[in-house]
Write a protein that holds these residues in place. Structure first.
Motif, mmCIF file in Angstrom:
data_model
loop_
_atom_site.group_PDB
_atom_site.id
_atom_site.type_symbol
_atom_site.label_atom_id
_atom_site.label_comp_id
_atom_site.label_asym_id
_atom_site.label_seq_id
_atom_site.Cartn_x
_atom_site.Cartn_y
_atom_site.Cartn_z
ATOM 1 N N LEU A 93 0.828 -1.207 0.000
ATOM 2 C CA LEU A 93 0.000 0.000 0.000
ATOM 3 C C LEU A 93 0.862 1.257 0.000
ATOM 4 C CD1 LEU A 93 -2.760 1.294 0.055
ATOM 5 C CD2 LEU A 93 -2.798 1.032 2.555
ATOM 6 N N LEU A 94 1.991 1.224 0.725
ATOM 7 C CA LEU A 94 2.891 2.386 0.724
ATOM 8 C C LEU A 94 3.431 2.638 -0.677
ATOM 9 C CD1 LEU A 94 4.346 4.598 2.322
ATOM 10 C CD2 LEU A 94 6.178 2.955 2.775
ATOM 11 N N LEU A 95 3.796 1.572 -1.387
ATOM 12 C CA LEU A 95 4.272 1.712 -2.764
ATOM 13 C C LEU A 95 3.186 2.328 -3.643
ATOM 14 C CD1 LEU A 95 6.549 1.116 -4.830
ATOM 15 C CD2 LEU A 95 5.489 -1.123 -5.188
ATOM 16 N N ALA A 96 1.942 1.877 -3.457
ATOM 17 C CA ALA A 96 0.837 2.429 -4.246
ATOM 18 C C ALA A 96 0.651 3.912 -3.958
ATOM 19 C CB ALA A 96 -0.449 1.659 -3.957
ATOM 20 N N THR A 97 0.791 4.316 -2.679
ATOM 21 C CA THR A 97 0.631 5.740 -2.358
ATOM 22 C C THR A 97 1.725 6.580 -2.999
ATOM 23 O OG1 THR A 97 1.933 5.677 -0.291
ATOM 24 C CG2 THR A 97 -0.429 5.174 -0.138
ATOM 25 N N ARG A 98 2.920 6.013 -3.142
ATOM 26 C CA ARG A 98 3.999 6.767 -3.788
ATOM 27 C C ARG A 98 3.682 6.997 -5.266
ATOM 28 N NH1 ARG A 98 6.531 9.922 -0.913
ATOM 29 N NH2 ARG A 98 8.429 9.890 -2.163
ATOM 30 N N VAL A 99 3.110 5.998 -5.919
ATOM 31 C CA VAL A 99 2.769 6.151 -7.337
ATOM 32 C C VAL A 99 1.656 7.176 -7.498
ATOM 33 C CG1 VAL A 99 1.848 4.983 -9.372
ATOM 34 C CG2 VAL A 99 3.522 3.816 -7.919
ATOM 35 N N VAL A 100 0.599 7.045 -6.682
ATOM 36 C CA VAL A 100 -0.524 7.990 -6.779
ATOM 37 C C VAL A 100 -0.064 9.405 -6.401
ATOM 38 C CG1 VAL A 100 -2.812 8.581 -5.892
ATOM 39 C CG2 VAL A 100 -2.222 6.195 -6.347
ATOM 40 N N GLY A 101 0.775 9.497 -5.367
ATOM 41 C CA GLY A 101 1.297 10.800 -4.982
ATOM 42 C C GLY A 101 2.126 11.438 -6.084
ATOM 43 N N ALA A 102 2.899 10.622 -6.789
ATOM 44 C CA ALA A 102 3.705 11.143 -7.900
ATOM 45 C C ALA A 102 2.816 11.636 -9.038
ATOM 46 C CB ALA A 102 4.653 10.066 -8.409
ATOM 47 N N LEU A 103 1.737 10.904 -9.325
ATOM 48 C CA LEU A 103 0.806 11.349 -10.370
ATOM 49 C C LEU A 103 0.187 12.692 -10.000
ATOM 50 C CD1 LEU A 103 -1.016 7.975 -11.183
ATOM 51 C CD2 LEU A 103 0.696 9.139 -12.589
ATOM 52 N N ALA A 104 -0.224 12.817 -8.735
ATOM 53 C CA ALA A 104 -0.801 14.091 -8.286
ATOM 54 C C ALA A 104 0.243 15.198 -8.308
ATOM 55 C CB ALA A 104 -1.379 13.928 -6.874
ATOM 56 N N ASN A 105 1.462 14.885 -7.889
ATOM 57 C CA ASN A 105 2.548 15.856 -7.910
ATOM 58 C C ASN A 105 2.827 16.319 -9.327
ATOM 59 O OD1 ASN A 105 4.779 17.402 -7.267
ATOM 60 N ND2 ASN A 105 6.076 15.683 -6.693
ATOM 61 N N ALA A 106 2.880 15.360 -10.263
ATOM 62 C CA ALA A 106 3.145 15.698 -11.665
ATOM 63 C C ALA A 106 2.045 16.586 -12.228
ATOM 64 C CB ALA A 106 3.264 14.416 -12.485
ATOM 65 N N GLY A 107 0.789 16.244 -11.924
ATOM 66 C CA GLY A 107 -0.313 17.074 -12.400
ATOM 67 C C GLY A 107 -0.249 18.475 -11.835
ATOM 68 N N PHE A 108 0.072 18.580 -10.536
ATOM 69 C CA PHE A 108 0.180 19.910 -9.920
ATOM 70 C C PHE A 108 1.291 20.715 -10.565
ATOM 71 C CE2 PHE A 108 1.684 23.047 -6.956
ATOM 72 C CZ PHE A 108 0.518 23.566 -6.411
ATOM 73 N N TRP A 109 2.472 20.107 -10.729
ATOM 74 C CA TRP A 109 3.611 20.800 -11.341
ATOM 75 C C TRP A 109 3.239 21.335 -12.726
ATOM 76 C CZ3 TRP A 109 8.580 22.505 -11.235
ATOM 77 C CH2 TRP A 109 9.328 22.301 -10.073
ATOM 78 N N ALA A 110 2.617 20.483 -13.528
ATOM 79 C CA ALA A 110 2.295 20.871 -14.902
ATOM 80 C C ALA A 110 1.375 22.085 -14.927
ATOM 81 C CB ALA A 110 1.655 19.694 -15.641
ATOM 82 N N VAL A 111 0.349 22.072 -14.065
ATOM 83 C CA VAL A 111 -0.602 23.183 -14.028
ATOM 84 C C VAL A 111 0.018 24.396 -13.341
ATOM 85 C CG1 VAL A 111 -2.895 23.911 -13.267
ATOM 86 C CG2 VAL A 111 -2.532 21.569 -14.043
#
Length: 384
Positions: A93-111
């Protein structure tokens, strides 16, 4: 500079802390979750891969949203997955949160990059970019050491709680200061933006950015063994060297914000040449404590100053791709962040010693000079 731009920088500070803080927490995570240290290290790799893939995907996903809604959504998801990560009893589950967190981080950075440039206006493009990127450099100076200190005193989960809490004021400020409506000009179709982003000059600029970041993180990732095995410093020096690199990075993005909009070509070219010379010089003089301390500061300054200038160039060249240009700049940054440590590790694994990542960094900068030169030649041909 609009206050909202600084709020974006605060959010990026929290995200940058999350991205890099695991370097000081892997042993504790491995022991607590009963996994190997290499498995704990994969949490960092998963985040980097999520950033690379997520930047363009999340930008496409949210391109028709009002920017404030997209920023708040991505930042809330990012904060929530850190709460889940702090509570989880299992590695999966921790690994999954890192992937989801990275997706959210990437989306935030782009915008965030696009929003900052739009609010600041074309005349302050580089300054707005420097404020956002500056969040990462402050994370290197303060956030990452603080995360390591929290982990040492109260366990690795406390660092995850801290990242989630720091994100909350950023969410509140962004919700109040970023304009709620959609951009005045409707975005072009995604196919048109993607066509713009595959232009040869822009691709060369993105490649140059990835090579510069690859050189930066190739050297930065192996500062500890370089300092202790080559320079002869004790382990107590390492946190100070990392903080010094972060301080140099902050100086670099600040300088870029002031000067890139005035002399973009000269600033970028000087930075690329200086970086190539600097990494080679560092490799030759790494046995000297004075040279190591000085060059950690100088190379951090040059790397992030030049990196900020290259992001600004992406926005100049991608004026017809206003909603997706930030995502491609983010992806290029993280391609370098993933490529550099891997290449440095290959060099060390081949028995070339702990100076070898510095030589790899110098080689990557020679390649960056080549791609930047090709882009500049295209610019001159276009002008003629």
């Amino acid at each position: 500079m609009p206050f909202a731009v600084y709020a974006l920088g605060l959010a990026v500070f929290a995200q940058g802390t999350s991205e890099f803080m695991l370097s000081g927490l892997v042993s504790d995570i491995a022991a607590d979750l009963h996994v190997s240290i290499p498995a704990a290290g994969l949490l960092t790799s998963a985040f980097a891969i999520g950033m690379i893939v997520g930047a363009p995907l999340m930008a496409l996903f949210s391109r028709n949203w009002p920017r404030r809604r997209a920023l708040v959504f991505f930042l809330c998801v990012f904060s929530a997955v850190h709460v889940v990560g702090a509570l989880t009893p299992g590695y999966g589950l921790l690994l999954a949160t890192r992937v989801v967190g990275a997706l959210a981080n990437a989306g935030f950075w782009a915008v965030a990059l696009v929003t900052a440039v739009a609010m600041a206006g074309p005349e302050a493009r580089a300054r707005a970019t420097s404020v956002v990127v500056g969040g990462v450099t402050i994370a290197c100076v303060a956030g990452v050491p603080a995360g390591a200190a929290l982990g040492g005193h109260w366990g690795w989960r406390s660092a995850f709680w801290a990242v989630a809490l720091v994100s909350v004021p950023a969410v509140l400020v962004i919700a109040r200061t970023v304009p709620a409506g959609r951009p005045e000009v409707a975005p072009a179709p995604a196919s048109v933006e993607l066509r713009t982003l595959t232009g040869p000059r822009l691709l060369l600029t993105l490649l140059t950015s990835a090579l510069v970041q690859g050189a930066t993180f190739c050297a930065f990732s192996y500062v500890e063994p370089l300092a202790t095995h080559v320079t002869g410093l004790t382990a107590a020096w390492v946190p100070g060297l990392l903080a010094l690199f972060g301080l140099g990075s902050f100086i670099g993005v600040t300088a870029a914000g002031r000067f890139v909009d005035l002399r973009p070509v000269a600033f970028t070219a000087a930075g690329l040449v200086a970086l190539a010379v600097g990494w080679a010089g560092f490799a030759l003089t790494a046995g000297s404590a004075f040279a190591t301390v000085a060059l950690v500061l100088v190379q951090g300054m040059l790397a992030f100053g030049t990196g900020t200038a290259l992001i600004s160039w992406v926005f100049r060249l991608a004026a017809d791709a206003p909603t997706l240009s930030g995502s491609f700049a983010t992806a290029a940054f993280n391609v370098g962040g993933a490529l550099g440590p891997w290449l440095g590790g290959l060099a060390i694994g081949a028995g070339l010693g702990f100076r070898s990542p510095l030589w790899v960094s110098a080689l990557l900068m020679v390649l960056a000079l080549g791609t930047a030169g090709a882009s500049l030649r295209m610019r001159r041909v276009a002008i003629v």
